[in-house]
Design an enzyme around this catalytic site. Structure first.
Site: not given
Length: 460
Positions: A186, A420
């Site tokens: 992102d 993550e």
């Protein structure tokens, strides 16, 4: 002395096998906790839906121990495919808090989008054919798995047809992305210049409220300025009715991403193998693979850097930033042996060294001016990137370097848990916890070791 060495080596192997067995059980427990009865959410807190490339990885993780789950995962994802072949990056679960949710995407504006299930309106990297083939290769019931191949192949072909029909311009075979989220990375430095060119006038930014900062420290997440541009791009696409032709003409963010295209090359190669299993003509998929691989080599290779990189279509120039995605062509067998050796030298020189673990691949090299060890895609260690690089190194015969990265990553997860991403300086688990694709990629790496013992080699 030789007998003592052999005894010590056997004892070490037994300890590693025991540790790996425990790690596998822990990984399975994460997937079990995130199982929704029909598919697997990315994580319970921050990502309570089904993500496209996450689910492909999750299916590969399931493949070694639960064939039915692996197949169900991919079926559920492809049941949200659009009529034009677009495979959305999120299939939404019901009543789960997240931004941007379906009310923000408003995909009902597109005649191609399904009314149910609700989905997002963009894509993620095409690793799906690779996942489908992996599920077949590791299946206990091969007849049933072959039926699964036959069931999923039409959706895979429509997905790749969409990419080549709607996301290419010219004849170089390179597929373009229209949003940073489509890369899966992102807030990567790769997008800084393209996003900075987007001028946000009054009324350009739709109203929105971030949810991610309720779960994760702001220092580990994209900035509000980046989110403003993410939201602006989504508003643009929905205002254009998700019409691919209009978006291609009007979107200010258009990039040839090396990771996206490299995964597409390998997925095309895997479609060839699926076609051969099903006695279907594989030639179109091989032609796609060859064409895109040639485009990567011709347009995305930088001889001066000795590396591949992204290309900003709107600027008509190479993207200056360098990230670990530059090594992804190894995964698909794109570079020559000479180029691969150049890339290996650059890779090992730019790897992150974490005390007590060894070298792993940081999303941005610690020596880079953009490096931040904790900030999302601007430095942390991501299991997916390490999985891609590990497979690429093995493909070119760089076995020692591949094993070093594999061992360090597994030890990092064993020590910290299934996060993550991981701090590239300290190794601390960061982002959100109990993440499904981290667990799944660990299982795939562990299963890959077992495959080697049985003579099975992936991505060849």
């Amino acid at each position: 002395m030789a007998r003592d060495d052999a005894t010590a080596e056997n004892a070490r192997a037994e300890r590693v096998a025991s540790m790996d067995g425990d790690l596998a059980r822990r990984a399975m427990a994460v997937l079990e906790a995130n199982w929704m009865g029909h598919a697997t959410r990315a994580s319970a807190r921050l990502y309570p839906h089904q993500w496209s490339w996450d689910s492909a990885c999750i299916a590969m993780g399931y493949a070694g121990w639960n064939q039915a789950r692996a197949q169900a995962e991919l079926r559920w994802l492809f049941a949200g495919q659009w009529e034009d072949g677009l495979l959305p990056h999120i299939r939404f679960a019901d009543n789960a808090r997240y931004f941007p949710g379906p009310e923000f995407w408003q995909t009902h504006r597109s005649p191609s989008a399904p009314q149910h299930p609700q989905t997002s309106g963009i894509v993620q990297p095409p690793v799906h054919a690779t996942a489908v083939l992996q599920v077949y290769r590791r299946a206990q019931d091969r007849d049933q798995a072959k039926r699964f191949l036959r069931e999923l192949m039409p959706g895979l072909v429509r997905w790749h047809e969409y990419l080549y029909r709607e996301r290419t311009r010219g004849d170089d075979g390179l597929v373009e992305i229209w949003h940073p989220w489509e890369s899966g990375m992102d807030n990567s430095p790769l997008w800084d210049d393209a996003l900075a060119r987007i001028s946000l006038g009054r009324g350009a930014i739709p109203e929105y409220e971030r949810v991610d900062l309720d779960f994760v420290e702001a220092a580990q997440r994209p900035t509000d300025a980046e989110y403003d541009r993410y939201a602006y791009l989504v508003k643009l696409y929905r205002d254009l009715g998700y019409d691919a032709g209009r978006i291609r003409d009007e979107c200010p963010f258009v990039v040839y991403d090396v990771l996206f295209n490299s995964l597409l090359v390998q997925s095309n190669r895997d479609l060839v193998e699926i076609a051969q299993v099903l006695d279907v003509d594989p030639e179109p998929f091989g032609a796609w693979a060859k064409r895109t691989a040639a485009g990567i080599d011709a347009k995305l290779w930088d001889e001066a850097e000795g590396s591949y990189g992204d290309y900003d279509v709107r600027a008509g120039a190479r993207v200056r930033a360098q990230t670990a995605a530059a090594f992804s062509p190894l995964f698909a067998g794109v570079p020559t042996e000479d180029r691969a050796r150049m890339m290996l030298e650059r890779l090992m020189a730019s790897a992150a060294t974490i005390d007590g673990l060894g070298r792993v691949v940081a999303s941005v090299a610690p020596s880079d001016a953009n490096f931040n060890p904790a900030l999302y895609w601007r430095g942390p260690v991501w299991p997916m990137i390490n999985w891609v690089v590990h497979a690429g190194l093995r493909r070119y015969g760089f076995a020692d370097e591949a094993q070093e990265i594999r061992s360090a990553l597994l030890e990092l997860v064993r020590r910290e848990g299934f996060w993550e991403h991981y701090n590239a300086t300290t190794g601390r688990g960061e982002g959100t916890e109990q993440v499904s694709w981290t667990a799944a990629l660990v299982l795939d790496l562990l299963n890959g070791e077992r495959d080697d013992e049985g003579g099975v080699h992936e991505h060849t």
